[in-house]
Design an enzyme around this catalytic site. Structure first.
Site, short mmCIF file in Angstrom:
data_model
loop_
_atom_site.label_atom_id
_atom_site.label_comp_id
_atom_site.label_asym_id
_atom_site.label_seq_id
_atom_site.Cartn_x
_atom_site.Cartn_y
_atom_site.Cartn_z
N ASP A 22 38.66 -33.42 -1.26
CA ASP A 22 38.23 -33.49 -2.86
C ASP A 22 36.90 -32.69 -2.78
OD1 ASP A 22 36.97 -33.73 -5.13
OD2 ASP A 22 37.43 -36.05 -5.17
N HIS A 137 24.51 -43.34 -11.87
CA HIS A 137 25.60 -43.02 -12.70
C HIS A 137 26.49 -44.22 -13.14
CE1 HIS A 137 24.50 -38.90 -12.43
NE2 HIS A 137 24.80 -39.05 -11.13
N ASP A 267 18.44 -34.62 -4.31
CA ASP A 267 19.04 -33.23 -4.77
C ASP A 267 18.17 -32.36 -5.85
OD1 ASP A 267 19.36 -35.40 -6.55
OD2 ASP A 267 21.54 -35.32 -6.62
N1 Q9C Z 1 32.79 -30.86 -12.02
C1 Q9C Z 1 24.45 -38.31 -7.51
O1 Q9C Z 1 23.63 -37.46 -7.30
N2 Q9C Z 1 29.63 -33.52 -9.72
N3 Q9C Z 1 25.80 -38.08 -7.98
C2 Q9C Z 1 30.69 -33.55 -10.55
C3 Q9C Z 1 32.50 -32.29 -11.56
C4 Q9C Z 1 29.17 -35.02 -9.36
C5 Q9C Z 1 26.14 -36.73 -8.33
C6 Q9C Z 1 31.02 -32.10 -10.70
C7 Q9C Z 1 27.92 -35.10 -8.82
C8 Q9C Z 1 27.54 -36.65 -8.88
C9 Q9C Z 1 24.14 -39.77 -7.09
ZN ZN Z 2 22.10 -36.68 -8.02
#
Ligand code: Q9C
Ligand code: ZN
Length: 581
Positions: A22, A137, A267
């Site tokens: 994934d 989230h 991040d």
């Molecule tokens: N196109 C945290 O940094 N990205 N979560 C999804 C979909 C998900 C980040 C992209 C990023 C989640 C805790």
């Molecule tokens: Zn994040």
């Protein structure tokens, strides 16, 4: 007052991992935790912390935030095979289940609660929990963005309930919007939630309208939700500092939290594939340092995202080092894009000299790096300060910052730019006019004695960070126009500069100020400010005039580069909304 830094890490939280292919989820790897911990070990930071064990959160604790349906779904995944896991995961946006996920998520919540207990019970002053899966989230009824349970939100509800807290600040410096946390506390006036995030006009995930700056909270929670969306990538150290100076810190000091929780995603740091930002690991030392000035130092840092293993680990180390009270590294003006440059200043002497005695003896100890800071008393503070300034420049320092509070008999020569004087006084007595390197800030702290922070964040720190001094001298002369709170805040905040090298010079008629200054230099948190008294219109005007006058010379006053206008307007906007709602 409590001292010590808790560290919570349990290797078991590395067992949660992605079992299939994934490309969206494959960055959330177990090594994020293990490599951060190993770097803490390498810098000998683990042994300096108080180790606190993680524990599983109880169902009751998880239900403080989540629905029983959500809990039951999570619980049911323990016994699933890969195919079933994949199928349940598919019900959510960017989440994966592993048979150990439920157990790990309970440990992640439990670790966060252990941290709250350690800090609130006074066992330690602050601490960090390294946890997976992350939390911000996650919503009442849904996993989302690598998050199953909202660790920080549960920690906040738990702290409110168990310790009767009435004001908690949540700072979310992860590069993604913690929409889960926003939803949970949207109507709750007891939680001030601040999040900056990559937004790009809603192009960037989670691509929600409600991540924009006009989501300010609902009902009684109005004014307690602050979003700072970045509409460009490449934000760097100065942008982050400007966001703190011009948006978060003024509101946070006004809010006066009893506890600060950080949704600590890295991040937002350089090298991260998600964030695409430019802030170097040392910026997190500064951010941490500022938050340590609130809530009597009660600060719980809880890991969220961060996907560049090296950048993540270095940033975690910077955070923990600062929590431990080490000097804050000097932020380089240039953005350092090369990760190999990060090792530099991590191991430094943190010896603190608190001695009385002749000013030069104290200063020499600082110049020779035998001490980080020191206090000298003087029968004539402005004379001592002028001598100290000249001596430091002769010694070879390129830039020395002097904050002088009170009457100043002699004003040092600042023409060559190697000395910058900010003179805080009720009314300037000499005719000397302001110039780039001599600035008179006319400020008399109100009777309540708690409006000086607006001058500190609105003017003094932006100028000081722009100047990038190698040494700071803070002198207090006769007839000071600040109370002890204002002086503590000045010393506490300026420890973030010049690698925390500070010489304090105190007029000997003001000797009872010594304990305050000594405590602030030793890194004690700034004392409570008490009831918020907003600065008068006249003071707001004083700051505005100075900012207008000096923002060409001292760029941090403009909130730096491209984001400046945006930040300025969103700040104004937020305040208008708070004031007029
Ligand atoms: N196109 C945290 O940094 N990205 N979560 C999804 C979909 C998900 C980040 C992209 C990023 C989640 C805790
Ligand atoms: Zn994040």
């Amino acid at each position: 007052m409590a001292s010590g830094t808790a560290l919570i890490y349990d290797e078991e939280m590395t067992s949660h991992k992605l079992l299939w292919n994934d490309p969206i989820c494959d960055i959330e790897v177990p090594e994020r935790l293990s490599s951060s911990y190993e770097q803490l070990e390498r810098y000998h930071l683990v042994e300096r912390c108080v180790r606190v064990p993680a524990r599983e959160a109880s169902e009751e604790e998880i239900l403080l935030v989540h629905s029983s349906e959500h809990l039951e779904v999570a619980k049911s995944t323990q016994a699933m095979n890969e195919e079933e896991l994949k199928s349940v995961s598919g019900n959510y946006d960017a989440f994966f289940f592993h048979p150990s996920t439920y157990r790990c998520a309970k440990l992640a919540v439990g670790a966060s609660l252990q941290l709250v207990d350690s800090v609130m019970s006074g066992k330690v002053c602050n601490g960090m929990a390294l946890v997976r899966p992350p939390g911000h989230h996650s919503q009442r009824n849904a996993a989302n963005g690598f998050c199953l349970f909202n660790n920080v939100a549960i920690a906040a509800k738990y702290a409110k309930r168990k310790y009767g807290l009435q004001r908690i600040l949540i700072v979310d410096w992860d590069v993604h919007h913690g929409q889960g946390t926003q939803y949970i506390f949207e109507e709750d006036p007891s939680i001030l939630y601040f999040s900056w995030h990559r937004y790009e006009h809603q192009e960037f995930w989670p691509s929600l309208k409600e991540s924009d700056y006009d989501s300010i909270g609902l009902g009684r929670g109005k004014g307690r939700n602050i979003n700072l969306p970045w509409n460009k990538v490449g934000m760097g150290n100065s942008d982050y500092l400007a966001a703190f100076f011009h948006v978060l810190l003024p509101v946070a000091f006004e809010f006066d939290p009893e506890l600060v929780l950080v949704s600590s995603g890295y991040d937002s740091g350089i090298g991260d594939p998600e964030g695409q930002m430019d802030a170097t690991p040392d910026v997190f030392a500064h951010l941490t340092h500022f938050l340590m000035q609130l809530a009597n130092g009660k600060l719980c840092v809880i890991l969220e995202g961060g996907y560049h293993l090296k950048s993540l680990a270095e940033s975690v180390c910077m955070t923990v080092k600062t929590l431990l009270g080490d000097p804050v590294p000097q932020i380089t003006g240039e953005m350092a894009p090369c990760l190999s440059a990060f090792y530099g200043d991590l191991v430094k002497q943190d010896e603190t000299l608190l001695s009385l005695g002749s000013m030069l003896a104290v200063l020499d100890k600082i110049l020779m790096k035998q001490a980080c800071n020191g206090i000298a008393e003087s029968p004539a503070a402005s004379v001592s300060a002028a001598v100290a300034l000249r001596h430091s420049v002769r010694f070879g320092f390129q830039r020395v910052l002097c904050i002088f509070v009170g009457d100043m008999e002699i004003i040092p020569n600042t023409e060559d730019g190697r000395i910058l004087v900010i003179h805080v006084c009720e009314k300037q007595k000499s005719e000397k006019t302001n110039s780039k390197h001599y600035i008179s800030l006319n400020w008399k702290e109100g009777a309540e004695g708690n409006d000086f922070f607006s001058a500190v964040f609105g003017f003094i720190l932006p100028v000081a960070y722009s100047y990038q001094a190698n040494l700071t001298i803070i002198a207090v002369g006769p007839n000071r126009s600040l109370g002890t709170n204002g002086i503590s805040l000045l010393f506490g905040s300026l420890r973030g500069l010049a690698e925390s090298r500070i010489l304090a010079v105190i007029e000997n008629t003001d000797i009872n100020l010594m304990p305050t200054v000594a405590k602030a230099l030793a890194g004690d948190s700034t004392p409570d400010f008490g009831v918020y008294a907003p600065p008068s219109q006249e003071k707001v005007h004083t700051i505005k005039l100075l900012r207008d006058q000096f923002q060409q010379e001292w760029k941090m006053l403009q909130c730096s580069g491209k984001s400046s206008l945006y930040l300025y307007y969103s700040y104004t906007y937020i305040f208008e909304m708070i004031k007029y709602s």
